[in-house]
Design a protein around this motif. Structure first.
Motif, PDB file in Angstrom:
ATOM      1  N   SER A 185      76.436  43.851  94.743  1.00  0.00           N
ATOM      2  CA  SER A 185      77.711  43.238  95.109  1.00  0.00           C
ATOM      3  C   SER A 185      78.044  42.071  94.188  1.00  0.00           C
ATOM      4  O   SER A 185      77.194  41.223  93.904  1.00  0.00           O
ATOM      5  N   SER A 186      79.282  42.041  93.701  1.00  0.00           N
ATOM      6  CA  SER A 186      79.821  40.947  92.874  1.00  0.00           C
ATOM      7  C   SER A 186      79.348  40.953  91.424  1.00  0.00           C
ATOM      8  O   SER A 186      79.637  40.008  90.694  1.00  0.00           O
ATOM      9  N   THR A 187      78.628  41.980  90.980  1.00  0.00           N
ATOM     10  CA  THR A 187      78.342  42.106  89.549  1.00  0.00           C
ATOM     11  C   THR A 187      79.591  42.642  88.879  1.00  0.00           C
ATOM     12  O   THR A 187      80.059  43.738  89.198  1.00  0.00           O
ATOM     13  N   LEU A 188      80.159  41.872  87.936  1.00  0.00           N
ATOM     14  CA  LEU A 188      81.497  42.162  87.414  1.00  0.00           C
ATOM     15  C   LEU A 188      81.504  42.203  85.893  1.00  0.00           C
ATOM     16  O   LEU A 188      80.813  41.427  85.230  1.00  0.00           O
ATOM     17  N   LEU A 189      82.323  43.124  85.358  1.00  0.00           N
ATOM     18  CA  LEU A 189      82.557  43.182  83.917  1.00  0.00           C
ATOM     19  C   LEU A 189      84.022  43.457  83.657  1.00  0.00           C
ATOM     20  O   LEU A 189      84.759  43.914  84.551  1.00  0.00           O
ATOM     21  N   LEU A 190      84.451  43.182  82.437  1.00  0.00           N
ATOM     22  CA  LEU A 190      85.776  43.580  81.967  1.00  0.00           C
ATOM     23  C   LEU A 190      85.594  44.786  81.066  1.00  0.00           C
ATOM     24  O   LEU A 190      84.716  44.809  80.206  1.00  0.00           O
ATOM     25  N   VAL A 231      90.537  46.250  82.565  1.00  0.00           N
ATOM     26  CA  VAL A 231      90.433  46.307  84.018  1.00  0.00           C
ATOM     27  C   VAL A 231      89.146  45.610  84.431  1.00  0.00           C
ATOM     28  O   VAL A 231      88.136  45.659  83.719  1.00  0.00           O
ATOM     29  N   ALA A 232      89.185  44.904  85.552  1.00  0.00           N
ATOM     30  CA  ALA A 232      88.001  44.246  86.111  1.00  0.00           C
ATOM     31  C   ALA A 232      87.285  45.230  87.028  1.00  0.00           C
ATOM     32  O   ALA A 232      87.889  45.760  87.970  1.00  0.00           O
ATOM     33  N   LEU A 233      86.016  45.481  86.751  1.00  0.00           N
ATOM     34  CA  LEU A 233      85.260  46.482  87.489  1.00  0.00           C
ATOM     35  C   LEU A 233      83.917  45.936  87.948  1.00  0.00           C
ATOM     36  O   LEU A 233      83.313  45.102  87.269  1.00  0.00           O
ATOM     37  N   HIS A 234      83.461  46.438  89.074  1.00  0.00           N
ATOM     38  CA  HIS A 234      82.113  46.139  89.535  1.00  0.00           C
ATOM     39  C   HIS A 234      81.143  47.143  88.939  1.00  0.00           C
ATOM     40  O   HIS A 234      81.526  48.137  88.326  1.00  0.00           O
ATOM     41  N   GLN A 235      79.866  46.879  89.157  1.00  0.00           N
ATOM     42  CA  GLN A 235      78.812  47.731  88.614  1.00  0.00           C
ATOM     43  C   GLN A 235      79.006  49.191  89.036  1.00  0.00           C
ATOM     44  O   GLN A 235      78.998  50.114  88.205  1.00  0.00           O
ATOM     45  N   ALA A 236      79.194  49.419  90.337  1.00  0.00           N
ATOM     46  CA  ALA A 236      79.379  50.784  90.832  1.00  0.00           C
ATOM     47  C   ALA A 236      80.683  51.386  90.337  1.00  0.00           C
ATOM     48  O   ALA A 236      80.760  52.594  90.080  1.00  0.00           O
TER      49      ALA A 236
END
Length: 432
Positions: free
Chosen positions: A79-84, A144-149
């Motif tokens: 949860s909350s692991t984020l990348l662009l 786009v901002a995306l989480h790990q999943a």
């Protein structure tokens, strides 16, 4: 045979599980992940290593079970692991990991516009991380901002614009209205566009999303109609894996920290205690996490020592020690006090008596945690299942049962990947 496949992307490994139509696990596989990079700035990881680990785990699990038998796939991630990412899936830098808390200034600015119940007020929230990235590493290309999943889902489906309600919660998504809230319109990109321009489309966890990308199907030998199902966070997948499914059923995670979760027919949002609610269909999963847990035990004893010392503990005996097991100052749940000091004294000469005190102290925190959730509006547990490293200690379970006075049940599975596989089955049934 119709199998569903769950992928769990954790902190140390990617794990995959295959469940059959009766819910039995047919195969498990694991591929290690390198440790995230820690710097004075924060905690980061190259997203490409996630896909490499996922590929390795998938190839291993398909050695003995034909990929052509997989009917659906779901993914969970931290949860909350984020990348662009670009719209084509190219990461635009490292991902900021779930425990990266560099975005303190951004969290402070969010406090001025976000409602108190929004799950964005922590520096480690996805939205605070996004604002930090926009300020310090703004992309010069559409993104786009995306989480790990979310990003791993894109690798399998060929689309990088989708998320689920559970992962999107800490990006500001409103699970009650099931939409991005209007207060987000106060945030803009450098182009002047609203921040919503870089946010993914959100669907309920367990929603069918269509078939895997044809190239992925050919690479792994999957059938062309193998369905992708919207996933969830790792902790929610662990809850599903344990087997809880009815209102009032609870799951305690005895890992490095202590996490309590219970199913409810209504949500509870109490950010002052770090309590949020994940939507699962028409039910709500309410949880909170203490800073106490297995890390305290392993500070004093090895796993082997814990096993041996447990043999000398009478779980029915009252414990004379009144501990609050914390290694450093600060507690977040069921008490929210950043200056709170734990209590680990007096320490008896007998190590078994000391371990008894630690077991009893953490069990008391667990019971107090469920009471806190109940005070906030969640149901009192009708049963508790246990997952995590401490789940196999029968002595500790009996001590916990004395504090909770509820039925203790065995978890179906310990692997979060099995929970994602169950979610994949639920999504597949919506299609059929």
């Amino acid at each position: 045979m119709s199998l569903t496949l769950g992928i769990d992307l954790g902190t140390s490994a990617c794990r995959v599980a295959l469940l059959d139509e009766q819910g039995h696990c047919q195969a498990l596989a694991r591929a290690s992940l390198p440790a995230p990079l820690t710097s004075p700035t924060g905690i980061e990881q190259n997203p490409l290593v996630w896909w490499q680990a996922c590929e390795k785990a998938l190839r291993e699990v398909f050695i003995n079970v034909p990929a052509s038998e997989v009917a659906a796939i779901a993914i969970d991630g931290t949860s909350s692991t984020l990348l662009l990412s670009t719209r084509q899936g190219q990461p635009l830098g490292p991902a900021l990991m779930y425990n990266d808390s560099r975005a303190r200034e951004q969290a402070a600015s969010l406090a001025k516009i976000a409602p108190l119940e929004a799950a964005v007020h922590s520096p480690s929230s996805s939205l605070a991380k996004l604002l930090w990235l926009l300020e310090h590493a703004p992309p010069d290309t559409p993104f786009v901002a995306l989480h790990q999943a979310d990003w791993l889902l894109g690798r399998l489906g060929g689309r990088y614009d989708r998320s689920d309600e559970n992962n999107a919660l800490k990006l500001g998504y409103d699970p009650l209205q099931r939409q991005w809230p209007t207060w987000l319109e106060q945030l803009t990109l450098s182009t002047g566009d609203p921040i919503s321009a870089c946010l993914p489309t959100v669907v309920p966890a367990g929603s069918p999303l269509g078939p895997v990308d044809p190239a992925i199907a050919r690479e792994f030998g999957l059938r062309s109609d193998c369905q992708l199902i919207a996933g969830t966070t790792d902790s929610t997948a662990s809850f599903l894996a344990a087997g809880a499914h009815a209102i009032g059923e609870a799951v305690t995670t005895l890992g490095s920290t202590l996490v309590v979760k219970v199913l409810s027919d209504r949500p509870v949002f109490a950010p002052q205690y770090g309590v949020y609610s994940h939507r699962l269909g028409e039910q709500w999963l309410i949880g909170g996490a203490s800073n106490s847990g297995g890390t305290v035990l392993r500070h004093f004893f090895s796993d082997a020592e814990i096993t041996e010392l447990s043999r000398h503990i009478d779980p029915a005996a009252d414990c004379p020690l009144d501990y609050y097991p914390l290694l450093t100052r600060g507690e977040r749940f069921p008490v929210n006090d950043p200056d709170m000091a734990g209590c680990l004294e007096p320490r008896p000469d007998d190590d078994a008596a000391f371990l008894h005190g630690l077991f009893d102290g953490i069990a008391a925190i667990e019971a107090r945690g469920y009471r806190r959730l109940h005070e906030l509006g969640a149901p009192w547990p009708v049963s508790v299942r246990t997952v995590g490293g401490g789940a196999g200690n029968a002595v500790w379970e009996k001590i916990r049962a004395r504090h909770l006075s509820v039925t203790m049940l065995k978890a179906d599975f310990a692997e979060a990947a099995c929970g994602s596989a169950r979610l994949a089955r639920a999504g597949l049934e919506k299609i059929r």
